[in-house]
Design a protein around this motif. Structure first.
Motif, PDB file in Angstrom:
ATOM      1  N   HIS A 289       5.490  42.532 -12.478  1.00 13.72           N
ATOM      2  CA  HIS A 289       4.639  43.429 -11.444  1.00 13.72           C
ATOM      3  C   HIS A 289       5.060  44.820 -11.168  1.00 13.72           C
ATOM      4  O   HIS A 289       6.337  44.893 -10.916  1.00 13.72           O
ATOM      5  N   GLY A 290       4.199  45.543 -11.432  1.00 15.65           N
ATOM      6  CA  GLY A 290       4.414  46.912 -11.088  1.00 15.65           C
ATOM      7  C   GLY A 290       4.819  47.681 -11.806  1.00 15.65           C
ATOM      8  O   GLY A 290       5.111  49.031 -11.903  1.00 15.65           O
ATOM      9  N   SER A 291       5.209  47.113 -13.201  1.00 13.39           N
ATOM     10  CA  SER A 291       5.700  48.023 -14.309  1.00 13.39           C
ATOM     11  C   SER A 291       4.554  48.861 -14.829  1.00 13.39           C
ATOM     12  O   SER A 291       3.175  48.302 -14.660  1.00 13.39           O
ATOM     13  N   HIS A 292       4.997  49.828 -15.756  1.00  5.48           N
ATOM     14  CA  HIS A 292       3.777  50.737 -16.251  1.00  5.48           C
ATOM     15  C   HIS A 292       3.100  50.255 -17.288  1.00  5.48           C
ATOM     16  O   HIS A 292       3.596  49.656 -18.218  1.00  5.48           O
ATOM     17  N   VAL A 293       1.795  50.719 -17.286  1.00 11.03           N
ATOM     18  CA  VAL A 293       0.848  50.338 -18.368  1.00 11.03           C
ATOM     19  C   VAL A 293       0.096  51.294 -18.824  1.00 11.03           C
ATOM     20  O   VAL A 293      -0.300  52.234 -18.002  1.00 11.03           O
ATOM     21  N   SER A 294       0.311  51.802 -20.272  1.00  5.23           N
ATOM     22  CA  SER A 294       0.004  53.212 -20.753  1.00  5.23           C
ATOM     23  C   SER A 294      -1.579  53.138 -20.997  1.00  5.23           C
ATOM     24  O   SER A 294      -2.047  53.678 -21.943  1.00  5.23           O
ATOM     25  N   TYR A 295      -2.406  53.096 -19.655  1.00  8.16           N
ATOM     26  CA  TYR A 295      -3.917  53.123 -20.149  1.00  8.16           C
ATOM     27  C   TYR A 295      -4.040  54.655 -20.600  1.00  8.16           C
ATOM     28  O   TYR A 295      -5.143  54.999 -21.239  1.00  8.16           O
ATOM     29  N   ARG A 296      -3.474  55.599 -20.130  1.00  6.24           N
ATOM     30  CA  ARG A 296      -4.042  57.002 -20.475  1.00  6.24           C
ATOM     31  C   ARG A 296      -3.409  57.571 -21.657  1.00  6.24           C
ATOM     32  O   ARG A 296      -3.839  58.835 -22.035  1.00  6.24           O
ATOM     33  N   ASP A 297      -2.935  56.827 -22.701  1.00  9.05           N
ATOM     34  CA  ASP A 297      -2.697  57.073 -24.115  1.00  9.05           C
ATOM     35  C   ASP A 297      -3.927  57.416 -24.859  1.00  9.05           C
ATOM     36  O   ASP A 297      -3.809  58.178 -25.879  1.00  9.05           O
ATOM     37  N   SER A 298      -5.045  57.000 -24.433  1.00 14.66           N
ATOM     38  CA  SER A 298      -6.324  57.320 -25.247  1.00 14.66           C
ATOM     39  C   SER A 298      -7.532  56.995 -24.243  1.00 14.66           C
ATOM     40  O   SER A 298      -7.437  56.499 -23.053  1.00 14.66           O
ATOM     41  N   LYS A 299      -8.720  57.596 -24.619  1.00 12.47           N
ATOM     42  CA  LYS A 299      -9.724  57.336 -24.034  1.00 12.47           C
ATOM     43  C   LYS A 299     -10.440  55.874 -23.888  1.00 12.47           C
ATOM     44  O   LYS A 299     -10.722  55.702 -22.905  1.00 12.47           O
ATOM     45  N   LEU A 300     -10.150  55.484 -24.929  1.00 17.21           N
ATOM     46  CA  LEU A 300     -10.621  53.893 -24.935  1.00 17.21           C
ATOM     47  C   LEU A 300      -9.922  53.140 -23.849  1.00 17.21           C
ATOM     48  O   LEU A 300     -10.609  52.187 -23.156  1.00 17.21           O
ATOM     49  N   THR A 301      -8.479  53.053 -23.959  1.00 18.07           N
ATOM     50  CA  THR A 301      -8.069  52.301 -22.889  1.00 18.07           C
ATOM     51  C   THR A 301      -8.267  52.695 -21.592  1.00 18.07           C
ATOM     52  O   THR A 301      -8.438  52.065 -20.436  1.00 18.07           O
ATOM     53  N   ARG A 302      -8.292  54.071 -21.330  1.00 19.72           N
ATOM     54  CA  ARG A 302      -8.458  54.685 -19.850  1.00 19.72           C
ATOM     55  C   ARG A 302      -9.960  54.138 -19.344  1.00 19.72           C
ATOM     56  O   ARG A 302     -10.031  53.755 -18.371  1.00 19.72           O
ATOM     57  N   LEU A 303     -11.119  54.149 -20.042  1.00 15.90           N
ATOM     58  CA  LEU A 303     -12.244  53.653 -19.678  1.00 15.90           C
ATOM     59  C   LEU A 303     -12.457  52.196 -19.359  1.00 15.90           C
ATOM     60  O   LEU A 303     -13.368  51.870 -18.710  1.00 15.90           O
ATOM     61  N   LEU A 304     -11.592  51.350 -20.154  1.00 14.94           N
ATOM     62  CA  LEU A 304     -11.555  50.193 -19.868  1.00 14.94           C
ATOM     63  C   LEU A 304     -10.469  49.731 -19.165  1.00 14.94           C
ATOM     64  O   LEU A 304     -10.064  48.571 -18.846  1.00 14.94           O
ATOM     65  N   GLN A 305      -9.875  50.587 -18.485  1.00 13.62           N
ATOM     66  CA  GLN A 305      -8.666  50.184 -17.551  1.00 13.62           C
ATOM     67  C   GLN A 305      -8.909  49.104 -16.607  1.00 13.62           C
ATOM     68  O   GLN A 305      -8.015  48.229 -16.264  1.00 13.62           O
ATOM     69  N   ASP A 306     -10.082  49.121 -15.852  1.00 15.55           N
ATOM     70  CA  ASP A 306     -10.160  48.066 -14.740  1.00 15.55           C
ATOM     71  C   ASP A 306     -10.995  46.844 -15.209  1.00 15.55           C
ATOM     72  O   ASP A 306     -11.289  45.971 -14.480  1.00 15.55           O
ATOM     73  N   SER A 307     -11.234  46.852 -16.530  1.00 13.74           N
ATOM     74  CA  SER A 307     -11.686  45.749 -17.083  1.00 13.74           C
ATOM     75  C   SER A 307     -10.591  45.115 -17.942  1.00 13.74           C
ATOM     76  O   SER A 307     -11.179  44.031 -18.854  1.00 13.74           O
ATOM     77  N   LEU A 308      -9.617  45.512 -18.249  1.00 11.54           N
ATOM     78  CA  LEU A 308      -8.546  44.860 -18.868  1.00 11.54           C
ATOM     79  C   LEU A 308      -7.374  44.129 -18.129  1.00 11.54           C
ATOM     80  O   LEU A 308      -6.823  43.149 -18.502  1.00 11.54           O
ATOM     81  N   GLY A 309      -6.975  44.843 -17.110  1.00 12.97           N
ATOM     82  CA  GLY A 309      -5.778  44.333 -16.242  1.00 12.97           C
ATOM     83  C   GLY A 309      -6.384  43.254 -15.102  1.00 12.97           C
ATOM     84  O   GLY A 309      -7.487  42.988 -15.029  1.00 12.97           O
ATOM     85  N   GLY A 310      -5.479  42.906 -14.284  1.00 11.12           N
ATOM     86  CA  GLY A 310      -5.624  42.231 -13.085  1.00 11.12           C
ATOM     87  C   GLY A 310      -6.455  40.866 -13.497  1.00 11.12           C
ATOM     88  O   GLY A 310      -6.106  40.095 -14.366  1.00 11.12           O
ATOM     89  N   ASN A 311      -7.388  40.585 -12.858  1.00 10.26           N
ATOM     90  CA  ASN A 311      -8.185  39.412 -12.891  1.00 10.26           C
ATOM     91  C   ASN A 311      -9.302  39.607 -14.118  1.00 10.26           C
ATOM     92  O   ASN A 311     -10.381  38.519 -13.983  1.00 10.26           O
ATOM     93  N   ALA A 312      -9.455  40.773 -14.739  1.00  6.78           N
ATOM     94  CA  ALA A 312     -10.379  40.881 -15.527  1.00  6.78           C
ATOM     95  C   ALA A 312     -10.212  39.949 -16.764  1.00  6.78           C
ATOM     96  O   ALA A 312      -9.265  39.318 -16.927  1.00  6.78           O
TER      97      ALA A 312
END
Length: 339
Positions: A289-312
């Protein structure tokens, strides 16, 4: 939650396999309507059937119930489920805003319709975002820059992107086919018409529910915040959900494509985006919990950020080619799915 499904290229498979694949992801429609953010990704080498599996290859295959892909199958059942929610008295009313942006006006708004939905379609080509639903007559200098933003509640918003109102399965498929027809493709040694970009077709649904009605356990665990409406409507809450269909570009090694020049640059960009996606999924699977996830490494992971983690909810469909010549790529795809 991630689900991995392995399928074969349509050239070697039976028509019934399309329906079988959809059985694995059919629950995604229920989750989307109930308020979850859902992503369905097709991963694999060029020519392994990713676009065919997703259903972005055109109207001919979309009209055949035996071979239609995932998106057309979703379209056939999604609106029945939305109408059923209204018929069973869910207390949902049509909203006026979606994802922090003003909704496009509908030509003939329905007083009975209890939801509103828009579609967006973009491709990531050499780490640049391109709007696939922009009207063709729009001049290049008049096209707004598409940018990824994050609001104070952690929701991802894409600015400058065309939002098309969706009121029926026909609307959905028209938007899909319009964008798919102008997607970046080119020939490589692996596939004569290889997708050279990651394409993301997204549905954004917003609903309003009566806050006094008891919420189910599933509704309490939605992946996006539920907000009380302002302006004296404190008895109503909004439910905002996204459904992403992601047709990833081919994952093969550069030496197998014999790519040179621009094709080689495309391949480098494609593989970098896929590597970032794999890294993020691995981090989400193993992180504390609270560890870093490198969403900003690419446009693909950035735009899917709120649809990959959490309860997504995330589904990854690994498409493989059974030909012996492609054995190394098939093994790589299976390994990526297992990881």
């Amino acid at each position: 939650m991630a689900i991995y499904v392995f399928v074969f290229d349509r050239v070697f498979g039976e028509d019934e396999e399309q329906e079988g694949v959809f059985e694995y992801v059919t629950e995604s429609v229920n989750s989307f309507v109930q308020g979850y953010n859902v992503s369905i990704l097709a991963y694999g080498q060029s020519g392994a059937g990713k676009s065919y599996t997703m259903g972005t290859t055109g109207p001919r295959e979309q009209g055949d119930p035996k071979i239609m892909g995932i998106i057309p199958r979703v379209a056939t059942i999604l609106f029945d489920k939305l109408d059923h929610s209204r018929a069973t008295g869910s207390g949902i009313r049509a909203p006026s805003r979606i994802s922090g942006m003003t909704m496009p006006s509908f030509a003939k708004p329905s007083t009975k319709k209890n939801w509103q939905m828009v579609a967006t379609y973009l491709e990531i080509y050499n780490e640049q975002l391109r709007d696939l639903l922009m009207p063709e007559q729009t001049q290049l200098h008049e096209r707004p820059t598409v940018a990824i933003r994050e609001d104070t509640k952690g929701r991802i918003i894409l600015t400058g992107l065309t939002q098309v109102p969706i009121n029926s399965a026909e609307d959905l498929l028209n938007a899909l086919n319009f964008g798919s027809s102008i997607r970046q493709t080119d020939a490589t040694a692996v596939n004569a018409k290889s997708s050279r970009s990651h394409a993301v077709f997204s549905l954004n649904l917003i609903q309003k529910k009566n806050a006094t009605a008891p919420l189910t356990t599933r509704e309490k665990r939605m992946s996006v915040p539920i907000e009380a409406m302002s302006g004296g409507s404190e008895n109503w809450i909004t439910v905002d959900s996204k459904l992403h269909f992601v047709d990833l570009a081919g994952s093969e090694r550069m030496k197998n494509t014999l790519a040179q020049g621009d094709r080689a640059k495309e391949g480098i960009s494609i593989n970098a985006g896929l590597a970032s996606l794999g890294k993020v999924i691995s981090q989400l699977s193993s992180r504390s919990h609270g560890s870093h996830v490198s969403y900003r490494d690419s446009k693909l992971t950035r735009l899917l950020q709120d649809s990959l983690g959490g309860n997504a909810i995330t589904y990854m469909i690994a498409c493989v080619n059974p030909a012996e010549f492609h054995l190394s790529e098939t093994l790589n795809t299976r390994q990526a799915g297992s990881d």
